[in-house]
Design an enzyme around this catalytic site. Structure first.
Site: not given
Length: 131
Positions: A120-122, A98, A20, A28
């Site tokens: 920015y594919a994170n 970012h 947890h 990316d």
């Protein structure tokens, strides 16, 4: 052999071992992996595997209570932002810069590198509990 959606051995081990509040980064191809954070490199070639495919697969296995996304994603990569919104459903999402996302990544148990070659594919996923 495993029958569930997530077949990658290293990634299965990480997800099974998360507690947890633990953080998992899915990034990316260009997202740097902080020192001391385990990198699970799934990238085969540009675009393979796609970021959203990896997110969808991990969400099938990992109970997620919250997520963190860079605010730049909405403007610079609306397709990924829309996909994340769809996949995360009602999971609360915090937006940060970012640079802040990269700083938070240093606390993750692992970073999953995809073949995604769009900006920015994170996302950072915070593990929840199933009870």
């Amino acid at each position: 052999m495993k029958k569930t959606t997530l077949l990658n051995q290293a990634l299965s081990e990480v997800v099974a071992g998360m507690g947890h509040g633990d953080l998992l980064v899915i990034g990316d191809y260009g997202l740097p992996c902080p020192k001391g954070v385990r990198r699970i490199d799934l990238a085969l070639r540009p675009g393979i595997p796609a970021f959203l495919d990896v997110v969808e697969t991990i969400l099938a296995e990992l109970q997620v209570e919250a997520a963190v996304v860079a605010r730049e994603t909405a403007e610079r990569n609306p397709a990924v932002q829309e996909g994340l919104t769809r996949l995360l459903g009602g999971v609360p999402v915090t937006t940060v810069s970012h640079e802040e996302l990269k700083e938070i990544s240093a606390r993750a148990v692992a970073l999953v590198r995809t073949g995604e070659c769009t900006p920015y594919a994170n996302v950072i996923l915070r593990a929840g509990v199933t009870f």
